[in-house]
Design a protein around this motif. Structure first.
Motif, PDB file in Angstrom:
ATOM      1  N   UNK A 129      76.643  38.030  20.575  1.00  8.51           N
ATOM      2  CA  UNK A 129      77.595  39.085  20.897  1.00  8.51           C
ATOM      3  C   UNK A 129      78.985  38.472  20.928  1.00  8.51           C
ATOM      4  N   UNK A 130      79.992  39.316  20.884  1.00 10.28           N
ATOM      5  CA  UNK A 130      81.360  38.809  21.006  1.00 10.28           C
ATOM      6  C   UNK A 130      82.208  39.799  21.778  1.00 10.28           C
ATOM      7  N   UNK A 131      83.256  39.259  22.397  1.00 12.08           N
ATOM      8  CA  UNK A 131      84.176  40.102  23.146  1.00 12.08           C
ATOM      9  C   UNK A 131      85.587  39.609  22.920  1.00 12.08           C
ATOM     10  N   UNK A 132      86.386  40.482  22.330  1.00 10.96           N
ATOM     11  CA  UNK A 132      87.798  40.182  22.106  1.00 10.96           C
ATOM     12  C   UNK A 132      88.603  40.652  23.313  1.00 10.96           C
ATOM     13  N   UNK A 133      89.795  40.086  23.518  1.00 14.83           N
ATOM     14  CA  UNK A 133      90.618  40.496  24.665  1.00 14.83           C
ATOM     15  C   UNK A 133      90.882  41.993  24.663  1.00 14.83           C
ATOM     16  N   UNK A 134      90.641  42.622  25.792  1.00 15.68           N
ATOM     17  CA  UNK A 134      90.900  44.050  25.932  1.00 15.68           C
ATOM     18  C   UNK A 134      89.869  44.949  25.288  1.00 15.68           C
ATOM     19  N   UNK A 135      88.796  44.365  24.766  1.00 14.87           N
ATOM     20  CA  UNK A 135      87.752  45.164  24.109  1.00 14.87           C
ATOM     21  C   UNK A 135      86.413  44.956  24.798  1.00 14.87           C
ATOM     22  N   UNK A 136      85.502  45.881  24.525  1.00 14.75           N
ATOM     23  CA  UNK A 136      84.162  45.763  25.077  1.00 14.75           C
ATOM     24  C   UNK A 136      83.345  44.735  24.295  1.00 14.75           C
ATOM     25  N   UNK A 137      82.304  44.244  24.947  1.00 21.33           N
ATOM     26  CA  UNK A 137      81.390  43.338  24.272  1.00 21.33           C
ATOM     27  C   UNK A 137      80.744  44.044  23.093  1.00 21.33           C
ATOM     28  N   UNK A 138      80.630  43.339  21.978  1.00 22.44           N
ATOM     29  CA  UNK A 138      80.135  43.915  20.732  1.00 22.44           C
ATOM     30  C   UNK A 138      78.946  43.104  20.208  1.00 22.44           C
ATOM     31  N   UNK A 139      77.910  43.804  19.776  1.00 20.74           N
ATOM     32  CA  UNK A 139      76.773  43.157  19.133  1.00 20.74           C
ATOM     33  C   UNK A 139      77.215  42.589  17.782  1.00 20.74           C
ATOM     34  N   UNK A 140      76.765  41.365  17.471  1.00 19.44           N
ATOM     35  CA  UNK A 140      77.098  40.741  16.193  1.00 19.44           C
ATOM     36  C   UNK A 140      75.858  40.592  15.313  1.00 19.44           C
ATOM     37  N   UNK A 141      74.837  39.917  15.847  1.00 19.76           N
ATOM     38  CA  UNK A 141      73.642  39.633  15.046  1.00 19.76           C
ATOM     39  C   UNK A 141      72.496  39.299  15.976  1.00 19.76           C
ATOM     40  N   UNK A 142      71.280  39.476  15.474  1.00 15.18           N
ATOM     41  CA  UNK A 142      70.100  39.124  16.259  1.00 15.18           C
ATOM     42  C   UNK A 142      68.976  38.727  15.326  1.00 15.18           C
ATOM     43  N   UNK A 143      68.048  37.956  15.877  1.00 16.52           N
ATOM     44  CA  UNK A 143      66.902  37.483  15.116  1.00 16.52           C
ATOM     45  C   UNK A 143      65.658  37.641  15.981  1.00 16.52           C
ATOM     46  N   UNK A 144      64.579  38.075  15.356  1.00 16.76           N
ATOM     47  CA  UNK A 144      63.354  38.325  16.101  1.00 16.76           C
ATOM     48  C   UNK A 144      62.684  37.015  16.528  1.00 16.76           C
ATOM     49  N   UNK A 192      69.313  45.170  20.007  1.00 15.42           N
ATOM     50  CA  UNK A 192      70.712  45.270  19.582  1.00 15.42           C
ATOM     51  C   UNK A 192      71.643  45.647  20.726  1.00 15.42           C
ATOM     52  N   UNK A 193      71.063  46.052  21.840  1.00 11.97           N
ATOM     53  CA  UNK A 193      71.856  46.475  22.991  1.00 11.97           C
ATOM     54  C   UNK A 193      71.896  45.335  24.005  1.00 11.97           C
ATOM     55  N   UNK A 194      73.074  45.083  24.546  1.00 13.61           N
ATOM     56  CA  UNK A 194      73.195  43.970  25.493  1.00 13.61           C
ATOM     57  C   UNK A 194      72.289  44.144  26.705  1.00 13.61           C
ATOM     58  N   UNK A 195      71.974  45.374  27.052  1.00 14.35           N
ATOM     59  CA  UNK A 195      71.113  45.616  28.223  1.00 14.35           C
ATOM     60  C   UNK A 195      69.670  45.171  27.989  1.00 14.35           C
ATOM     61  N   UNK A 196      69.330  44.908  26.745  1.00 12.52           N
ATOM     62  CA  UNK A 196      67.978  44.450  26.421  1.00 12.52           C
ATOM     63  C   UNK A 196      67.826  42.932  26.549  1.00 12.52           C
ATOM     64  N   UNK A 197      68.917  42.260  26.833  1.00 16.14           N
ATOM     65  CA  UNK A 197      68.892  40.799  26.909  1.00 16.14           C
ATOM     66  C   UNK A 197      68.820  40.334  28.364  1.00 16.14           C
ATOM     67  N   UNK A 198      68.043  39.277  28.559  1.00 12.80           N
ATOM     68  CA  UNK A 198      67.761  38.804  29.903  1.00 12.80           C
ATOM     69  C   UNK A 198      68.598  37.601  30.318  1.00 12.80           C
ATOM     70  N   UNK A 199      68.959  36.777  29.357  1.00 14.37           N
ATOM     71  CA  UNK A 199      69.680  35.546  29.669  1.00 14.37           C
ATOM     72  C   UNK A 199      70.879  35.399  28.736  1.00 14.37           C
ATOM     73  N   UNK A 200      71.950  34.821  29.279  1.00  9.82           N
ATOM     74  CA  UNK A 200      73.199  34.687  28.538  1.00  9.82           C
ATOM     75  C   UNK A 200      73.757  33.281  28.687  1.00  9.82           C
ATOM     76  N   UNK A 201      74.460  32.838  27.625  1.00 11.41           N
ATOM     77  CA  UNK A 201      75.196  31.596  27.704  1.00 11.41           C
ATOM     78  C   UNK A 201      76.571  31.817  28.305  1.00 11.41           C
ATOM     79  N   UNK A 202      77.368  30.774  28.312  1.00  8.67           N
ATOM     80  CA  UNK A 202      78.687  30.856  28.950  1.00  8.67           C
ATOM     81  C   UNK A 202      79.781  31.285  27.976  1.00  8.67           C
ATOM     82  N   UNK A 203      79.489  31.273  26.687  1.00  6.06           N
ATOM     83  CA  UNK A 203      80.453  31.715  25.694  1.00  6.06           C
ATOM     84  C   UNK A 203      81.220  30.574  25.060  1.00  6.06           C
ATOM     85  N   UNK A 204      81.628  30.778  23.824  1.00  8.12           N
ATOM     86  CA  UNK A 204      82.468  29.821  23.118  1.00  8.12           C
ATOM     87  C   UNK A 204      83.550  30.585  22.367  1.00  8.12           C
TER      88      UNK A 204
END
Length: 126
Positions: A37-52, A108-120
Motif C-alpha cells: 500500500x502507499x500513502x502520499x501526503x494529504x491523501x488516504x492510504x491506497x492499495x498498490x499490489x498484492x500476491x496470494x 485488496x482492502x487494507x482492513x483485510x490485512x493483519x500485520x503492517x510494516x513501518x513504511x519506506x
C-alpha cells in the motif's frame, strides 16, 4: 505475530526504478497473502499490489499496471515490489502488509490485512 520490515526506498528521477523489499519474521511466511500500500501526503492510504499465498495470483491497481511487479520468495520470507518507469505521482510512503486469508485469495482492502510494516519513503523527482 508477524513482524515486517521494509527497505529499498529512496529518491529517484522520473523514469527510474526502485525495488522495495519487505522481510518477515515470526509465523510461517507462506501462510499469508502479502500486499503493498502507499500513502502520499494529504491523501488516504491506497492499495498498490498484492500476491496470494500460493504466489500464483497477483493483482495491481490500474495506475501501476505494466510498471510495477510484486513477487515473493517464501524461502527468504521476503516480498518484493519492483517499480519501473516511476512517476512523480508515485511519491509516497510504501507499506507492506500480511493477511491470513485463503490460499488463492488476494485481499485488496487494507482492513483485510493483519500485520503492517513501518513504511519506506519513495520520492520521485520530475
Amino acid at each position: 505475530q508477524v513482524q515486517l520490515v521494509e527497505s529499498g526506498g529512496g529518491l529517484v528521477q522520473a523514469g527510474g526504478s526502485l525495488r522495495l523489499s519487505c522481510a518477515a519474521s515470526g509465523r510461517v511466511f507462506s501462510n499469508y497473502a502479502l500486499g503493498w500500500f502507499r500513502q502520499a501526503p494529504g491523501k488516504e492510504r491506497e492499495f498498490v499490489a498484492a500476491i496470494s499465498r500460493s504466489a500464483g495470483s497477483t493483482y495491481y491497481t490500474d495506475s501501476v499496471k505494466g510498471r510495477f511487479t510484486i513477487s515473493r520468495d517464501n524461502a527468504k520470507n521476503t516480498v518484493y515490489l519492483q517499480m519501473n518507469s516511476l512517476k512523480p505521482e508515485d511519491t509516497a510512503v510504501y507499506d507492506c502488509a500480511a493477511s491470513a486469508v485463503g490460499y488463492a485469495y488476494i485481499p485488496k482492502n487494507s482492513r483485510e490485512y493483519d500485520y503492517w510494516g513501518q513504511g519506506t519513503q519513495v520520492t520521485v523527482s520530475s
